[in-house]
Design an enzyme around this catalytic site. Sequence first.
Site, PDB file in Angstrom:
ATOM      1  N   GLY A 126      20.622 -53.146 -23.819  1.00  0.00           N
ATOM      2  CA  GLY A 126      19.700 -54.278 -23.783  1.00  0.00           C
ATOM      3  C   GLY A 126      18.304 -53.794 -23.432  1.00  0.00           C
ATOM      4  O   GLY A 126      17.987 -52.613 -23.586  1.00  0.00           O
ATOM      5  N   SER A 127      17.486 -54.708 -22.952  1.00  0.00           N
ATOM      6  CA  SER A 127      16.106 -54.345 -22.625  1.00  0.00           C
ATOM      7  C   SER A 127      16.067 -53.549 -21.316  1.00  0.00           C
ATOM      8  O   SER A 127      16.994 -53.637 -20.500  1.00  0.00           O
ATOM      9  CB  SER A 127      15.267 -55.604 -22.489  1.00  0.00           C
ATOM     10  OG  SER A 127      15.778 -56.376 -21.423  1.00  0.00           O
TER      11      SER A 127
ATOM     12  N   GLY B 225      18.352 -53.914 -17.972  1.00  0.00           N
ATOM     13  CA  GLY B 225      19.064 -52.707 -17.547  1.00  0.00           C
ATOM     14  C   GLY B 225      18.747 -52.349 -16.096  1.00  0.00           C
ATOM     15  O   GLY B 225      19.643 -51.998 -15.324  1.00  0.00           O
TER      16      GLY B 225
ATOM     17  N   GLU C   2       7.416 -52.021 -25.526  1.00  0.00           N
ATOM     18  CA  GLU C   2       8.320 -52.303 -26.649  1.00  0.00           C
ATOM     19  C   GLU C   2       8.046 -53.712 -27.180  1.00  0.00           C
ATOM     20  O   GLU C   2       8.131 -54.685 -26.441  1.00  0.00           O
ATOM     21  CB  GLU C   2       9.781 -52.204 -26.189  1.00  0.00           C
ATOM     22  CG  GLU C   2      10.745 -52.322 -27.342  1.00  0.00           C
ATOM     23  CD  GLU C   2      12.204 -52.280 -26.901  1.00  0.00           C
ATOM     24  OE1 GLU C   2      12.572 -53.016 -25.978  1.00  0.00           O
ATOM     25  OE2 GLU C   2      12.975 -51.516 -27.510  1.00  0.00           O
TER      26      GLU C   2
ATOM     27  N   GLU D 264      21.936 -48.363 -22.089  1.00  0.00           N
ATOM     28  CA  GLU D 264      21.168 -47.937 -23.265  1.00  0.00           C
ATOM     29  C   GLU D 264      20.075 -48.971 -23.441  1.00  0.00           C
ATOM     30  O   GLU D 264      20.360 -50.118 -23.782  1.00  0.00           O
ATOM     31  CB  GLU D 264      22.068 -47.892 -24.507  1.00  0.00           C
ATOM     32  CG  GLU D 264      23.126 -46.815 -24.489  1.00  0.00           C
ATOM     33  CD  GLU D 264      22.562 -45.409 -24.449  1.00  0.00           C
ATOM     34  OE1 GLU D 264      21.376 -45.221 -24.801  1.00  0.00           O
ATOM     35  OE2 GLU D 264      23.290 -44.509 -24.023  1.00  0.00           O
TER      36      GLU D 264
ATOM     37  N   CYS E 243      16.343 -50.462 -31.504  1.00  0.00           N
ATOM     38  CA  CYS E 243      15.891 -49.742 -30.305  1.00  0.00           C
ATOM     39  C   CYS E 243      15.192 -48.458 -30.731  1.00  0.00           C
ATOM     40  O   CYS E 243      14.347 -47.937 -30.012  1.00  0.00           O
ATOM     41  CB  CYS E 243      17.069 -49.442 -29.408  1.00  0.00           C
ATOM     42  SG  CYS E 243      18.420 -48.673 -30.285  1.00  0.00           S
TER      43      CYS E 243
ATOM     44  N   LYS F  60      31.271 -59.311 -23.271  1.00  0.00           N
ATOM     45  CA  LYS F  60      30.330 -60.439 -23.385  1.00  0.00           C
ATOM     46  C   LYS F  60      29.239 -60.074 -24.387  1.00  0.00           C
ATOM     47  O   LYS F  60      28.409 -59.205 -24.135  1.00  0.00           O
ATOM     48  CB  LYS F  60      29.673 -60.736 -22.027  1.00  0.00           C
ATOM     49  CG  LYS F  60      28.833 -62.005 -22.088  1.00  0.00           C
ATOM     50  CD  LYS F  60      27.647 -62.005 -21.152  1.00  0.00           C
ATOM     51  CE  LYS F  60      26.342 -61.606 -21.759  1.00  0.00           C
ATOM     52  NZ  LYS F  60      25.802 -62.437 -22.836  1.00  0.00           N
TER      53      LYS F  60
HETATM   54  P1  NAD Z   1      18.657 -58.327 -23.317  1.00  0.00           P
HETATM   55  O1  NAD Z   1      18.372 -57.334 -22.251  1.00  0.00           O
HETATM   56  O2  NAD Z   1      17.953 -59.610 -23.260  1.00  0.00           O
HETATM   57  O3  NAD Z   1      20.222 -58.693 -23.319  1.00  0.00           O
HETATM   58  C1  NAD Z   1      21.236 -57.731 -23.514  1.00  0.00           C
HETATM   59  C2  NAD Z   1      22.559 -58.294 -23.015  1.00  0.00           C
HETATM   60  O4  NAD Z   1      22.504 -58.391 -21.584  1.00  0.00           O
HETATM   61  C3  NAD Z   1      22.856 -59.717 -23.511  1.00  0.00           C
HETATM   62  O5  NAD Z   1      24.239 -59.855 -23.746  1.00  0.00           O
HETATM   63  C4  NAD Z   1      22.433 -60.564 -22.336  1.00  0.00           C
HETATM   64  O6  NAD Z   1      23.064 -61.838 -22.290  1.00  0.00           O
HETATM   65  C5  NAD Z   1      22.858 -59.691 -21.166  1.00  0.00           C
HETATM   66  N1  NAD Z   1      22.172 -59.971 -19.899  1.00  0.00           N
HETATM   67  C6  NAD Z   1      20.886 -60.355 -19.726  1.00  0.00           C
HETATM   68  N2  NAD Z   1      20.623 -60.483 -18.398  1.00  0.00           N
HETATM   69  C7  NAD Z   1      21.758 -60.152 -17.740  1.00  0.00           C
HETATM   70  C8  NAD Z   1      22.112 -60.077 -16.374  1.00  0.00           C
HETATM   71  N3  NAD Z   1      21.242 -60.373 -15.398  1.00  0.00           N
HETATM   72  N4  NAD Z   1      23.357 -59.703 -16.037  1.00  0.00           N
HETATM   73  C9  NAD Z   1      24.248 -59.382 -17.000  1.00  0.00           C
HETATM   74  N5  NAD Z   1      23.974 -59.441 -18.322  1.00  0.00           N
HETATM   75  C10 NAD Z   1      22.743 -59.820 -18.689  1.00  0.00           C
HETATM   76  O7  NAD Z   1      18.434 -57.561 -24.696  1.00  0.00           O
HETATM   77  P2  NAD Z   1      18.450 -58.166 -26.165  1.00  0.00           P
HETATM   78  O8  NAD Z   1      17.207 -58.982 -26.354  1.00  0.00           O
HETATM   79  O9  NAD Z   1      19.760 -58.769 -26.459  1.00  0.00           O
HETATM   80  O10 NAD Z   1      18.340 -56.810 -27.040  1.00  0.00           O
HETATM   81  C11 NAD Z   1      17.146 -56.161 -27.315  1.00  0.00           C
HETATM   82  C12 NAD Z   1      16.938 -54.992 -26.393  1.00  0.00           C
HETATM   83  O11 NAD Z   1      18.020 -54.099 -26.483  1.00  0.00           O
HETATM   84  C13 NAD Z   1      15.711 -54.165 -26.763  1.00  0.00           C
HETATM   85  O12 NAD Z   1      14.995 -53.836 -25.599  1.00  0.00           O
HETATM   86  C14 NAD Z   1      16.289 -52.915 -27.407  1.00  0.00           C
HETATM   87  O13 NAD Z   1      15.486 -51.772 -27.324  1.00  0.00           O
HETATM   88  C15 NAD Z   1      17.544 -52.767 -26.631  1.00  0.00           C
HETATM   89  N6  NAD Z   1      18.483 -51.940 -27.376  1.00  0.00           N
HETATM   90  C16 NAD Z   1      18.701 -50.657 -26.951  1.00  0.00           C
HETATM   91  C17 NAD Z   1      19.553 -49.818 -27.653  1.00  0.00           C
HETATM   92  C18 NAD Z   1      19.826 -48.407 -27.187  1.00  0.00           C
HETATM   93  O14 NAD Z   1      20.864 -47.871 -27.539  1.00  0.00           O
HETATM   94  N7  NAD Z   1      18.965 -47.776 -26.442  1.00  0.00           N
HETATM   95  C19 NAD Z   1      20.191 -50.295 -28.803  1.00  0.00           C
HETATM   96  C20 NAD Z   1      19.929 -51.600 -29.216  1.00  0.00           C
HETATM   97  C21 NAD Z   1      19.085 -52.414 -28.487  1.00  0.00           C
END
Ligand code: NAD
Length: 505
Positions: free
Chosen positions: A234-235, A239, A391, A256, A290, A181
């Site tokens: 993700g965030s 996470g 962040e 991550e 990130c 997804k």
């Molecule tokens: P986000 O957390 O909003 O979403 C990430 C993914 O999770 C999306 O596909 C989203 O639809 C899904 N998601 C959201 N809520 C969910 C739930 N309750 N259940 C299942 N899936 C769910 O993050 P974003 O805005 O897409 O990305 C930015 C974030 O990602 C930043 O915080 C950034 O630091 C982080 N990031 C981390 C790394 C790393 O390797 N540490 C790399 C890139 C981005």
Amino acid sequence: MTKTLEKTKTCLNLIGGEWVKSNTGKTFTSYSPANQEEVIGSFADSDETDVKKAVDAAAKAFETWRKVPAPERAEIILRAGLLLEQHKESLAKDMTREMGKVLNEARGDVQEAIDMAKYAAGEGRRMFGMTVPAEMRNKFAMAVRAPLGVVGIITPWNFPVAIPSWKILPALVAGNTVVFKPATDTPYCAYRFVEILQEAGLPPGVINFVTGSGSRVGNPIIEDPRVRLISITGSSFTGRKVAGRCGELMKKISCELGGKNAICVMDDAKLELAVDGALWGAFGTTGQRCTATSRVILHKDIYEKFVDMFVKRAKELKVGDGLDPSVDVGPVINKDQLKSINEYVKIGQDEGAKLLFGGKILDKGDHAKGCFHEPTIFGDVKPNMRIAQEEIFGPVVALIKVNSFEEAIEVANGTEFGLSLSMYTQDVNRAFNAITDLESGIVYVNAPTIGAEIQLPFGGVKQTGNGHREAGTTAIDQFTEWKSIYVDYSGVLQRAQIDNHGDKK
Ligand code: NAD
């Protein structure tokens, strides 16, 4: 194979090798962040019924895929890498249009996937296990890696091809099947990546692609008991929620998450080099990595000089559509993110930080239809201010003055995150002390906080992750279970030392 962006109107889910509409029949739209009137495509707005079908297909495919010899699986991954190479330019252009990063960076994003494909394909002939001496004669002891089964891959929008590749390619070569997804902001990049995997020759059901929201698609993937692992980037907010639920379900979870990365610049550093690094780290990908440099921790003796040089250089950066080769800084991903970034500017001002440059949303002329924010620099930032702790995920950087090397390390470590930290110094002792004392999954010396290579582990400590690492040989750890095997060829019952305390043999 791949349709050009212009011709792509509706992109479907991929389930069991077939491109299918969602159960809801509804779609959602992806827009370009450089011009919100430009539609990238429409995508299946899926729900739990689609997820169930995708997991059904993945579970069925696992029964045969797991038995395909790993070197044979690897051939398909390698083919995918070669196809990615062929389509690099068009994929990069589509990425710039959908995600916003400037074209050269989009090329880099695709390149990461190419590199990962080659690396993961190599693992098909390695995936080292272990053999160890057994306690008894005529007994053999070894451990091999076994695939988990169906794995759920949930990805963000900021590296729309690279991050899916870091997860999906090692998962596949290890013998798992996938339900993927992607983020709702960048489904087209993900769609094209999946198309390429299909073309490379993955059997039906080995990769399944379901688009839609975190709640309606992400959640059902997590809840399905047949999905053995969730790998999510993700965030930290997301996470924590996902990891909590996976904990209750006793499901493997690899997170991550966010970062609050810092460059430390000491009084003996090469200042030009540090300015170059800070500029690239803070404003590359419009600060939406990130690993973006969102803090620069400066020794008091070079603070003023660095500030002058840094602000002067930031003023030269051109903000605009990433397809324009003269542009340095592209748009941010969407209007909500733009608003959130600008709110942090206000927070910084209210906290008493000094706005040295930028701070405004750009919405006139060439910028009128997109999501553009000025590169923004705050000076006189105190380490405990929110702009130095949270962040922001945009082109905003906080400059913090410190009195010593030791204080720089303390400030660098003083957030809840631990992804990437960097030290600029010419002193080898300081460099090695920094390597030892910085609390992060990635440490750079005389280089900015961005720019990881796929052959080393990637990930963070503290709130950035839960101990897993992507990339490198560690990528395989996430996607395999150890199976320990004892083969007794003595022909008699032999007891291991745990059950053998001198009693009769
Ligand atoms: P986000 O957390 O909003 O979403 C990430 C993914 O999770 C999306 O596909 C989203 O639809 C899904 N998601 C959201 N809520 C969910 C739930 N309750 N259940 C299942 N899936 C769910 O993050 P974003 O805005 O897409 O990305 C930015 C974030 O990602 C930043 O915080 C950034 O630091 C982080 N990031 C981390 C790394 C790393 O390797 N540490 C790399 C890139 C981005």
